[in-house]
Every structure is written in structure tokens, then in C-alpha cells.
Design a protein around this motif. Structure first.
Motif, PDB file in Angstrom:
ATOM      1  N   MET A  54      44.245  47.963  42.775  1.00  0.00           N
ATOM      2  CA  MET A  54      43.093  48.177  41.897  1.00  0.00           C
ATOM      3  C   MET A  54      42.199  49.280  42.454  1.00  0.00           C
ATOM      4  SD  MET A  54      42.136  44.268  40.868  1.00  0.00           S
ATOM      5  CE  MET A  54      40.661  44.719  40.005  1.00  0.00           C
ATOM      6  N   PHE A  55      41.984  49.283  43.766  1.00  0.00           N
ATOM      7  CA  PHE A  55      41.170  50.323  44.380  1.00  0.00           C
ATOM      8  C   PHE A  55      41.800  51.699  44.185  1.00  0.00           C
ATOM      9  CE2 PHE A  55      40.369  53.058  48.062  1.00  0.00           C
ATOM     10  CZ  PHE A  55      39.002  53.231  47.918  1.00  0.00           C
ATOM     11  N   LEU A  56      43.089  51.805  44.430  1.00  0.00           N
ATOM     12  CA  LEU A  56      43.766  53.093  44.258  1.00  0.00           C
ATOM     13  C   LEU A  56      43.740  53.550  42.806  1.00  0.00           C
ATOM     14  CD1 LEU A  56      46.822  52.664  46.648  1.00  0.00           C
ATOM     15  CD2 LEU A  56      44.765  54.032  47.011  1.00  0.00           C
ATOM     16  N   GLY A  57      43.904  52.608  41.886  1.00  0.00           N
ATOM     17  CA  GLY A  57      43.844  52.946  40.463  1.00  0.00           C
ATOM     18  C   GLY A  57      42.467  53.447  40.066  1.00  0.00           C
ATOM     19  N   THR A 111      48.236  37.776  51.202  1.00  0.00           N
ATOM     20  CA  THR A 111      48.880  39.092  51.150  1.00  0.00           C
ATOM     21  C   THR A 111      48.940  39.602  49.719  1.00  0.00           C
ATOM     22  OG1 THR A 111      50.220  38.481  53.063  1.00  0.00           O
ATOM     23  CG2 THR A 111      50.953  40.368  51.788  1.00  0.00           C
ATOM     24  N   GLY A 112      49.266  38.727  48.791  1.00  0.00           N
ATOM     25  CA  GLY A 112      49.306  39.130  47.383  1.00  0.00           C
ATOM     26  C   GLY A 112      47.945  39.552  46.879  1.00  0.00           C
ATOM     27  N   THR A 113      46.911  38.825  47.272  1.00  0.00           N
ATOM     28  CA  THR A 113      45.550  39.168  46.859  1.00  0.00           C
ATOM     29  C   THR A 113      45.136  40.515  47.414  1.00  0.00           C
ATOM     30  OG1 THR A 113      44.970  36.832  46.792  1.00  0.00           O
ATOM     31  CG2 THR A 113      43.157  38.389  46.883  1.00  0.00           C
ATOM     32  N   LEU A 114      45.429  40.765  48.677  1.00  0.00           N
ATOM     33  CA  LEU A 114      45.104  42.054  49.279  1.00  0.00           C
ATOM     34  C   LEU A 114      45.878  43.196  48.621  1.00  0.00           C
ATOM     35  CD1 LEU A 114      44.820  41.299  53.100  1.00  0.00           C
ATOM     36  CD2 LEU A 114      42.996  41.712  51.454  1.00  0.00           C
ATOM     37  N   THR A 115      47.122  42.932  48.259  1.00  0.00           N
ATOM     38  CA  THR A 115      47.932  43.953  47.598  1.00  0.00           C
ATOM     39  C   THR A 115      47.352  44.301  46.234  1.00  0.00           C
ATOM     40  OG1 THR A 115      49.900  43.137  48.739  1.00  0.00           O
ATOM     41  CG2 THR A 115      50.255  44.532  46.816  1.00  0.00           C
ATOM     42  N   VAL A 116      46.980  43.306  45.469  1.00  0.00           N
ATOM     43  CA  VAL A 116      46.374  43.552  44.158  1.00  0.00           C
ATOM     44  C   VAL A 116      45.050  44.282  44.311  1.00  0.00           C
ATOM     45  CG1 VAL A 116      45.342  42.413  42.152  1.00  0.00           C
ATOM     46  CG2 VAL A 116      47.552  41.651  43.017  1.00  0.00           C
TER      47      VAL A 116
END
Length: 57
Positions: free
Chosen positions: A23-26, A14-19
Motif C-alpha cells: 500500500m505504501f509503495l502504491g 508478515t502478511g500484514t506488513l507485506t500488505v
């Protein structure tokens, strides 16, 4: 109670997907801002060229 290793894996995943999502949104935001700046700059250059062309005639 669930297996601790399964819980650790789920939290890590979950943490990896959140990061990855952040990153994608940024990068999407930066790309959008960059395209907007380039488009605005190009519009200003074209406008300036048109104004200079009118004055020289």
C-alpha cells in the motif's frame, strides 16, 4: 516443531506488513505520478502564457 499459534501469529504479522508495504509503495507511485502530471501541466500553462504574451506585443 514450533507452537501452531506462534506460527499463525508470525504468518499473520508478515502478511500484514507485506500488505502495508504494498500500500505504501502504491501510494508513493500514485503521488509521484500526480506530482509529475501537475508539474507538466503547470509548465505547459506557463509556456502558453509566455507565447501569448509574445504575440500580443
Amino acid at each position: 516443531m514450533p507452537d501452531p499459534s506462534t506460527l499463525a501469529f508470525a504468518l499473520t504479522y508478515t502478511g500484514t506488513l507485506t500488505v502495508a508495504l504494498l500500500m505504501f509503495l502504491g501510494q508513493f507511485a500514485v503521488f509521484t505520478v500526480l506530482l509529475t502530471l501537475v508539474g507538466t501541466g503547470r509548465l505547459m500553462v506557463i509556456s502558453m502564457r509566455a507565447l501569448q504574451r509574445q504575440r500580443s506585443d
